[in-house]
Design a protein around this motif. Structure first.
Motif, PDB file in Angstrom:
ATOM      1  N   SER A  62      12.990  41.009 -39.496  1.00  0.00           N
ATOM      2  CA  SER A  62      14.324  41.391 -39.978  1.00  0.00           C
ATOM      3  C   SER A  62      15.366  41.343 -38.869  1.00  0.00           C
ATOM      4  N   ASP A  63      14.936  41.080 -37.625  1.00  0.00           N
ATOM      5  CA  ASP A  63      15.830  41.019 -36.468  1.00  0.00           C
ATOM      6  C   ASP A  63      16.490  42.372 -36.188  1.00  0.00           C
ATOM      7  N   THR A  64      15.838  43.450 -36.587  1.00  0.00           N
ATOM      8  CA  THR A  64      16.372  44.801 -36.447  1.00  0.00           C
ATOM      9  C   THR A  64      15.690  45.578 -35.338  1.00  0.00           C
ATOM     10  N   TYR A  65      14.446  45.222 -35.006  1.00  0.00           N
ATOM     11  CA  TYR A  65      13.665  45.998 -34.048  1.00  0.00           C
ATOM     12  C   TYR A  65      13.016  45.105 -33.003  1.00  0.00           C
ATOM     13  N   TYR A  66      12.918  45.648 -31.802  1.00  0.00           N
ATOM     14  CA  TYR A  66      12.054  45.072 -30.788  1.00  0.00           C
ATOM     15  C   TYR A  66      10.708  45.756 -30.947  1.00  0.00           C
ATOM     16  N   VAL A  67       9.649  44.964 -30.995  1.00  0.00           N
ATOM     17  CA  VAL A  67       8.302  45.494 -31.122  1.00  0.00           C
ATOM     18  C   VAL A  67       7.594  45.238 -29.793  1.00  0.00           C
ATOM     19  N   PHE A  68       7.262  46.319 -29.100  1.00  0.00           N
ATOM     20  CA  PHE A  68       6.559  46.224 -27.835  1.00  0.00           C
ATOM     21  C   PHE A  68       5.067  46.372 -28.093  1.00  0.00           C
ATOM     22  N   PHE A  69       4.261  45.668 -27.325  1.00  0.00           N
ATOM     23  CA  PHE A  69       2.804  45.717 -27.435  1.00  0.00           C
ATOM     24  C   PHE A  69       2.354  45.293 -28.832  1.00  0.00           C
ATOM     25  N   ASP A  70       2.919  44.195 -29.301  1.00  0.00           N
ATOM     26  CA  ASP A  70       2.616  43.652 -30.624  1.00  0.00           C
ATOM     27  C   ASP A  70       1.113  43.453 -30.789  1.00  0.00           C
ATOM     28  N   SER A  71       0.564  44.047 -31.820  1.00  0.00           N
ATOM     29  CA  SER A  71      -0.846  43.935 -32.197  1.00  0.00           C
ATOM     30  C   SER A  71      -1.799  44.510 -31.149  1.00  0.00           C
ATOM     31  N   HIS A  72      -1.304  45.368 -30.261  1.00  0.00           N
ATOM     32  CA  HIS A  72      -2.159  45.978 -29.241  1.00  0.00           C
ATOM     33  C   HIS A  72      -2.625  47.347 -29.724  1.00  0.00           C
ATOM     34  N   GLY A  73      -3.823  47.697 -29.341  1.00  0.00           N
ATOM     35  CA  GLY A  73      -4.340  49.023 -29.645  1.00  0.00           C
ATOM     36  C   GLY A  73      -3.766  50.059 -28.687  1.00  0.00           C
ATOM     37  N   VAL A  74      -3.915  51.315 -29.040  1.00  0.00           N
ATOM     38  CA  VAL A  74      -3.354  52.403 -28.242  1.00  0.00           C
ATOM     39  C   VAL A  74      -4.011  52.493 -26.862  1.00  0.00           C
ATOM     40  N   ASP A  75      -5.211  51.974 -26.700  1.00  0.00           N
ATOM     41  CA  ASP A  75      -5.881  52.014 -25.396  1.00  0.00           C
ATOM     42  C   ASP A  75      -5.516  50.835 -24.499  1.00  0.00           C
ATOM     43  N   ASP A  76      -4.776  49.879 -25.011  1.00  0.00           N
ATOM     44  CA  ASP A  76      -4.324  48.730 -24.216  1.00  0.00           C
ATOM     45  C   ASP A  76      -3.007  49.083 -23.519  1.00  0.00           C
ATOM     46  N   ASP A  77      -2.819  48.594 -22.319  1.00  0.00           N
ATOM     47  CA  ASP A  77      -1.535  48.699 -21.609  1.00  0.00           C
ATOM     48  C   ASP A  77      -1.013  50.132 -21.499  1.00  0.00           C
ATOM     49  N   ARG A  78      -1.880  51.070 -21.200  1.00  0.00           N
ATOM     50  CA  ARG A  78      -1.487  52.482 -21.198  1.00  0.00           C
ATOM     51  C   ARG A  78      -0.423  52.791 -20.151  1.00  0.00           C
ATOM     52  N   ALA A  79      -0.521  52.208 -18.966  1.00  0.00           N
ATOM     53  CA  ALA A  79       0.466  52.487 -17.915  1.00  0.00           C
ATOM     54  C   ALA A  79       1.842  51.940 -18.312  1.00  0.00           C
ATOM     55  N   GLU A  80       1.868  50.709 -18.804  1.00  0.00           N
ATOM     56  CA  GLU A  80       3.153  50.133 -19.204  1.00  0.00           C
ATOM     57  C   GLU A  80       3.741  50.859 -20.408  1.00  0.00           C
ATOM     58  N   ARG A  81       2.902  51.312 -21.320  1.00  0.00           N
ATOM     59  CA  ARG A  81       3.396  52.057 -22.481  1.00  0.00           C
ATOM     60  C   ARG A  81       4.044  53.373 -22.024  1.00  0.00           C
ATOM     61  N   ALA A  82       3.395  54.083 -21.102  1.00  0.00           N
ATOM     62  CA  ALA A  82       3.958  55.335 -20.586  1.00  0.00           C
ATOM     63  C   ALA A  82       5.289  55.072 -19.872  1.00  0.00           C
ATOM     64  N   GLU A  83       5.326  54.001 -19.100  1.00  0.00           N
ATOM     65  CA  GLU A  83       6.570  53.629 -18.419  1.00  0.00           C
ATOM     66  C   GLU A  83       7.657  53.316 -19.440  1.00  0.00           C
ATOM     67  N   LEU A  84       7.321  52.500 -20.426  1.00  0.00           N
ATOM     68  CA  LEU A  84       8.283  52.117 -21.452  1.00  0.00           C
ATOM     69  C   LEU A  84       8.840  53.332 -22.186  1.00  0.00           C
ATOM     70  N   LEU A  85       7.980  54.258 -22.570  1.00  0.00           N
ATOM     71  CA  LEU A  85       8.440  55.420 -23.319  1.00  0.00           C
ATOM     72  C   LEU A  85       9.440  56.239 -22.511  1.00  0.00           C
ATOM     73  N   GLN A  86       9.225  56.364 -21.214  1.00  0.00           N
ATOM     74  CA  GLN A  86      10.196  57.087 -20.386  1.00  0.00           C
ATOM     75  C   GLN A  86      11.496  56.312 -20.252  1.00  0.00           C
ATOM     76  N   LEU A  87      11.401  55.001 -20.118  1.00  0.00           N
ATOM     77  CA  LEU A  87      12.616  54.194 -19.981  1.00  0.00           C
ATOM     78  C   LEU A  87      13.426  54.181 -21.275  1.00  0.00           C
ATOM     79  N   ILE A  88      12.746  54.182 -22.419  1.00  0.00           N
ATOM     80  CA  ILE A  88      13.451  54.261 -23.706  1.00  0.00           C
ATOM     81  C   ILE A  88      14.273  55.535 -23.760  1.00  0.00           C
ATOM     82  N   GLU A  89      13.659  56.623 -23.345  1.00  0.00           N
ATOM     83  CA  GLU A  89      14.361  57.913 -23.334  1.00  0.00           C
ATOM     84  C   GLU A  89      15.520  57.890 -22.333  1.00  0.00           C
TER      85      GLU A  89
END
Length: 123
Positions: A62-89
């Protein structure tokens, strides 16, 4: 060549570097949070968010959202996910719930003009 041009800063696009081996004992979430804490300007935060998106993201159909870690499980890319969540905030971006059927590790963020410009550079 990136290292010879800019030292370790030239290699930042490949992820976090550690000066002390004991830093590797920290949890991925702690390492990601520590990396995010070193980013203190909006421009640097936007660039880092765009880098993470370029490595693992898509724009939803829909060109409305950026999807990070597309099709990744919650145990994948944990460090980058934590970094991303802080940067989003830090950037005040609007995070939304992933739709039903999305992978557990996906992070959905409403598009933002600041990210649109930077993401175009990385794609």
């Amino acid at each position: 060549m990136l290292f010879f041009e800019n030292g370790y800063a030239g290699l930042d696009r490949f992820g976090q570097w550690f000066s002390d081996l004991s830093d590797l004992d920290a949890s991925p979430e702690s390492r990601g949070a520590a990396r995010a804490a070193t980013i203190t300007t909006e421009a640097a935060a936007i660039e880092e968010v765009a880098r993470i998106w370029a490595d693992s993201g898509i724009v939803d159909p829909s060109d409305t959202y950026y999807v990070f870690f597309d099709s990744h499980g919650v145990d994948d890319d944990r460090a980058e996910r934590a970094e991303l969540l802080q940067l989003i905030e830090f950037l005040g971006l609007e995070r939304v719930d992933a739709p039903a059927g999305a992978a557990g590790g996906e992070v959905w963020v409403r598009t933002d003009p600041r990210l649109d410009v930077e993401a175009a550079r990385w794609s």
